[in-house]
Design an enzyme around this catalytic site. Structure first.
Site, mmCIF file in Angstrom:
data_model
loop_
_atom_site.group_PDB
_atom_site.id
_atom_site.type_symbol
_atom_site.label_atom_id
_atom_site.label_comp_id
_atom_site.label_asym_id
_atom_site.label_seq_id
_atom_site.Cartn_x
_atom_site.Cartn_y
_atom_site.Cartn_z
ATOM 1 N N CYS A 1 5.678 0.048 7.251
ATOM 2 C CA CYS A 1 5.347 1.181 6.397
ATOM 3 C C CYS A 1 6.573 1.509 5.559
ATOM 4 C CB CYS A 1 4.962 2.380 7.264
ATOM 5 S SG CYS A 1 4.542 3.850 6.320
ATOM 6 N N LEU A 2 6.358 1.799 4.275
ATOM 7 C CA LEU A 2 7.497 2.101 3.403
ATOM 8 C C LEU A 2 8.204 3.384 3.839
ATOM 9 C CD1 LEU A 2 6.017 1.113 -0.079
ATOM 10 C CD2 LEU A 2 7.561 -0.200 1.386
ATOM 11 N N HIS B 1 -4.698 1.874 7.270
ATOM 12 C CA HIS B 1 -3.322 2.388 7.367
ATOM 13 C C HIS B 1 -3.091 3.510 6.345
ATOM 14 C CE1 HIS B 1 1.207 1.648 7.722
ATOM 15 N NE2 HIS B 1 1.113 2.363 6.609
ATOM 16 N N GLU B 2 -3.541 3.280 5.096
ATOM 17 C CA GLU B 2 -3.291 4.280 4.034
ATOM 18 C C GLU B 2 -4.144 5.533 4.235
ATOM 19 O OE1 GLU B 2 -0.694 3.736 2.514
ATOM 20 O OE2 GLU B 2 -0.566 1.581 2.892
ATOM 21 N N HIS C 1 -2.593 7.905 6.525
ATOM 22 C CA HIS C 1 -1.531 8.730 5.931
ATOM 23 C C HIS C 1 -2.090 10.059 5.419
ATOM 24 C CE1 HIS C 1 2.255 6.536 5.874
ATOM 25 N NE2 HIS C 1 1.670 5.434 5.474
ATOM 26 N N GLY D 1 0.842 -1.185 0.000
ATOM 27 C CA GLY D 1 0.000 0.000 0.000
ATOM 28 C C GLY D 1 0.878 1.236 0.000
ATOM 29 N N GLN E 1 3.257 10.069 0.790
ATOM 30 C CA GLN E 1 4.546 9.358 0.896
ATOM 31 C C GLN E 1 5.458 9.617 -0.298
ATOM 32 O OE1 GLN E 1 2.487 5.435 1.961
ATOM 33 N NE2 GLN E 1 4.410 5.276 3.071
HETATM 34 NI NI NI Z 1 2.483 3.500 5.463
#
Ligand code: NI
Length: 191
Positions: A112-113, A154-155, A158, A64, A69
């Site tokens: 998380c990236l 989660h997304e 963000h 995701g 991000q």
């Molecule tokens: Ni994330």
């Protein structure tokens, strides 16, 4: 969101052409803490953003990714929770809105990236109902459970500048952020 095990998902490049891997911002970058604005419509620019985000997510072995991000403060997320042995199943969601979330919750590990190699257990609703605008600029509603429901929550977080570490205790959060900063210094020193 990142997964520990995700195979090298290969997209159908007939449909997704001219995609660019964009650099993913790493915490504590200030853009990761900001509120993202809705898109007026899913036009060619937003489609390009979605394609680039998918490419960036797959390149980083993520499941995701949210637009902030990659430094774009718009309400756009992409997700693919297909297992490595399954064909890719990319989802592109503009202006996602969680309409309902189940009172039943699940505790599971997240990454998380934007916080590479860091993981923590996070409580999420087990099921959600979501409204979003799809790639054809049509409003849709879906129900999601399991990993998809977790990944969407989660997304969407963000888009409000919330990271998974904001859901754990301050003690745990500080340990993770300190560990991340230390590993980034090592990366910088090695480059
Ligand atoms: Ni994330």
């Amino acid at each position: 969101m990142s997964a520990v095990v995700v195979g090298s998902a290969v997209l159908n490049h007939d449909r997704f052409s001219l995609m660019t891997v964009r650099p993913i911002l790493i915490a504590p970058h200030p853009d990761l803490k900001r509120h993202a604005e809705p898109v007026a419509e899913v036009n060619a620019d937003v489609l390009r953003l979605m394609d680039d985000m998918l490419e960036s997510m797959y390149a980083a072995n993520g499941i995701g990714l949210a637009a902030p991000q990659v430094g774009v403060l718009n309400r756009v997320i992409v997700i693919d929770v297909a297992r490595p042995d399954e064909p890719p199943a990319p989802l592109c969601l503009a202006n996602p809105e969680i309409l309902w979330q189940s009172p039943e919750t699940v505790l599971a590990e997240e990454g998380c990236l934007s916080l590479p190699d860091q993981f923590a257990d996070v409580v999420r609703s087990e099921r959600i109902r979501l409204r979003f605008v799809d790639r054809d600029n049509r409003s849709q509603e879906i129900e999601a459970t399991g990993l998809l429901a977790r990944c969407i929550q989660h997304e969407v977080d963000h888009l409000e500048g919330t990271l998974f570490v904001d859901h754990v205790s301050a003690l745990k959060r500080n340990i993770i952020l300190r560990r991340l900063a230390k590993s980034r210094r090592h990366v910088a020193a090695a480059e």
